[in-house]
Design a protein around this motif. Structure first.
Motif, PDB file in Angstrom:
ATOM      1  N   ARG A 182       9.123   8.454   9.141  1.00 31.55           N
ATOM      2  CA  ARG A 182      10.095   7.577   9.807  1.00 31.55           C
ATOM      3  C   ARG A 182       9.670   6.119   9.861  1.00 31.55           C
ATOM      4  N   TYR A 183       8.451   5.811   9.414  1.00 31.90           N
ATOM      5  CA  TYR A 183       7.928   4.463   9.616  1.00 31.90           C
ATOM      6  C   TYR A 183       7.349   3.873   8.340  1.00 31.90           C
ATOM      7  N   ILE A 184       7.425   2.549   8.266  1.00 34.66           N
ATOM      8  CA  ILE A 184       6.674   1.788   7.270  1.00 34.66           C
ATOM      9  C   ILE A 184       5.882   0.730   8.037  1.00 34.66           C
ATOM     10  N   VAL A 221       7.511  -8.375   0.872  1.00 35.23           N
ATOM     11  CA  VAL A 221       6.308  -8.364   1.703  1.00 35.23           C
ATOM     12  C   VAL A 221       5.550  -7.078   1.382  1.00 35.23           C
ATOM     13  N   PRO A 222       4.227  -7.120   1.185  1.00 39.06           N
ATOM     14  CA  PRO A 222       3.478  -5.877   0.924  1.00 39.06           C
ATOM     15  C   PRO A 222       3.798  -4.837   1.989  1.00 39.06           C
ATOM     16  N   THR A 223       4.081  -3.608   1.539  1.00 39.51           N
ATOM     17  CA  THR A 223       4.583  -2.571   2.443  1.00 39.51           C
ATOM     18  C   THR A 223       3.811  -1.275   2.269  1.00 39.51           C
ATOM     19  N   TYR A 224       3.417  -0.676   3.390  1.00 38.12           N
ATOM     20  CA  TYR A 224       2.725   0.610   3.384  1.00 38.12           C
ATOM     21  C   TYR A 224       3.722   1.716   3.696  1.00 38.12           C
ATOM     22  N   GLU A 258      -2.489   5.464   2.815  1.00 39.83           N
ATOM     23  CA  GLU A 258      -1.895   4.257   3.394  1.00 39.83           C
ATOM     24  C   GLU A 258      -1.737   4.418   4.908  1.00 39.83           C
ATOM     25  N   ARG A 259      -1.375   5.614   5.327  1.00 37.51           N
ATOM     26  CA  ARG A 259      -1.233   5.878   6.764  1.00 37.51           C
ATOM     27  C   ARG A 259      -2.574   5.689   7.472  1.00 37.51           C
ATOM     28  N   GLU A 260      -3.640   6.187   6.892  1.00 33.28           N
ATOM     29  CA  GLU A 260      -4.961   6.051   7.513  1.00 33.28           C
ATOM     30  C   GLU A 260      -5.350   4.583   7.647  1.00 33.28           C
ATOM     31  N   ASN A 312      -5.805   2.491  11.283  1.00 39.86           N
ATOM     32  CA  ASN A 312      -7.073   1.825  11.592  1.00 39.86           C
ATOM     33  C   ASN A 312      -6.909   0.332  11.853  1.00 39.86           C
ATOM     34  N   HIS A 313      -5.718  -0.201  11.539  1.00 44.72           N
ATOM     35  CA  HIS A 313      -5.500  -1.645  11.687  1.00 44.72           C
ATOM     36  C   HIS A 313      -4.156  -1.935  12.362  1.00 44.72           C
TER      37      HIS A 313
END
Length: 484
Positions: free
Chosen positions: A413-415, A355-358, A365-367, A371-372
């Protein structure tokens, strides 16, 4: 104009999701037609009796799972909700999944061997060094330690989902001590006993031999190639959420079920206490996390593990399955790099996509994610079982604000992932078919060869509209058939 074949007589609309059984509101997929017709021919009263018999059987056999909820003072032990409509996978579809799963597990084992030895993938900049070496699951104690057959992950549970187009994606890799084995076998047993006419009218691939495959893999990992090794399953005890599974696997494979206080280390060897004295353990299939495995090496306050077992492991007198330190490879940030591992170690393109992952430590990517957030699924990288998650489309403004603050404070700590419209399958609700979201946990056993148990465990989000399928969050399960 003639009516479509196989009219659906219940109010079931599969749109806008991919549905496992129905192509549209009128047409059933070819590999489901026999199953659909048999369920439609069942009287509601008969079906209700069979479902009641299913729950009674599960209670009698102790097929339970323990839920731990923040608002409960005591843990809740309950049966796993079981739905009788099987999930059916055609053989040609399964063969692609099988190839992709074998490829993935092979690459993950090569990755683990590499990072605990030469670290070529870090030196070549394929994966950021800091992401691996600062990971809470990376164990320096495993550096330069030789592992039998280089198999760090003997058993893995790979979670698969389908999007609205029916394409499969890997959602997570569970490599430490994946659960769900027992429910896979018990689901098949329940269907065989309570719906025999349905089971025996399909050419279903057998799963019973898979326990022998697993046992054989454990035997082959015995130190010094012992022909008749003593194998133990290390459980945290009867209060663990998956204790039923631990007892089931030990009984079915004929291995010893032990807790930490049953074991003692003497002269770098691990022994099991018994009425006939001490007996040396050669292979330990552990169902506790690294932190609790050895209070001398990891968490000093642990009472669940065995003091000194890591010294015995390093001395080559016992093999631990899965190997300590494997958690670094199922971290949710490392997950994003598994396709790169496949290309790097195997020189192949991934058969199954992520799955596409940020990666939220990356500012751009964080920004985008911040925003979404209302469209994203955010996961804490070190947690599993559906904990530490935000599902943006169903979250409140307060929950989104809380996760925004967490991400800003601790981005490492997050994706985050875009919300995938999980496929659905019908479940029986009050005698009617109703659509619920599902995923698939596929179990892979790596020994001398890599084998995938045909079908795996289909998990069901029982709450209407929910995307959370985990048993720890109240999800149910289905039997999964691969049709020859």
């Amino acid at each position: 104009m003639s009516k479509p074949e196989n009219l659906v007589t219940t109010p079931y609309d599969p749109r806008p999701f991919y549905d496992e059984m129905f192509m549209n509101a009128y047409a059933v997929r070819p590999h489901y037609q026999n199953t659909f017709l048999q369920f439609m021919s069942m009287k509601t009263g008969n079906l209700s009796k069979r479902q009641s018999a299913t729950m009674k059987r599960m209670l009698e056999e102790g097929i339970t799972f323990t839920l731990y909820a923040p608002d409960q003072t005591e843990p809740l032990e309950r049966t796993i909700p079981f739905d009788p409509i099987p999930r059916i996978i055609p053989q040609e579809e399964w063969l692609k999944l099988e190839r992709g799963l074998k490829q993935r597990v092979k690459a993950l084992n090569l990755f683990l061997k590499d990072i605990y030895h030469e670290q070529h993938i870090l030196k070549d900049g394929v994966i950021p060094r800091k992401m691996v070496l600062s990971n809470c699951y990376f164990r320096p104690e495993m550096m330069r330690l030789s592992i039998p057959n280089d198999v760090y992950v003997t058993v893995s549970g790979i979670d698969l989902i389908r999007d609205e187009h029916g394409e499969y994606f890997v959602l997570e890799d569970n490599l430490r001590s994946p659960s769900g084995f027992s429910y896979l076998y018990k689901s098949r047993s329940i269907m065989t006993h309570l719906f025999p006419e349905l089971v025996f009218s399909h050419a279903i691939q057998d799963i019973e031999h898979s326990l022998n495959v697993f046992l054989s893999a454990l035997r082959k990992l015995a130190p010094s190639g012992k022909s008749d090794p003593v194998i133990g399953l290390l459980t945290p005890g009867c209060y663990n959420s998956a204790y039923f599974e631990h007892t089931f696997l030990a009984q079915q494979m004929g291995i010893e079920l032990v807790e930490g206080h049953d074991l003692v280390v003497i002269d770098h060897k691990v022994y099991m206490r018994g009425i006939k004295g001490l007996r040396q353990i050669d292979v330990l299939y552990r169902r506790i996390d690294d932190d609790f495995l050895d209070p001398l090496a990891f968490n000093p306050s642990s009472y669940l593990g065995v003091a000194g077992i890591m010294n015995a492991y390093r001395a080559g007198n016992i093999n631990i399955v899965n190997a300590p330190g494997t958690g670094v490879a199922d971290d949710k940030a490392i997950y994003a790099y598994v396709p790169d591992m496949i290309r790097y170690y195997l020189n192949e393109e991934p058969i199954l996509n992520n799955v596409p992952t940020y990666i939220l430590s990356r500012p751009e990517e964080r920004e985008h994610v911040l925003n979404h957030l209302d469209r994203m699924v955010v996961k804490e990288t070190s947690l599993s079982g559906g904990y530490g998650m935000l599902i943006g489309p169903s979250a409140s403004d307060e929950e989104i604000a809380e996760f925004r603050a967490k991400i800003v404070a601790y981005p490492d700590r997050y994706i985050a992932q875009p919300t995938v419209q999980l496929s659905r399958a019908p479940v029986m609700v009050d005698g009617q078919m109703a659509a619920r979201h599902i995923d698939l946990r596929a179990f892979v056993i790596a020994g001398e060869d890599i084998e995938v148990i045909p079908g795996g465990l289909t998990r069901v989000a029982l709450k209407e509209g929910s995307l959370v399928v985990n048993s720890s969050q109240g999800g149910g399960c289905k039997d999964t058939w691969v049709i020859r």
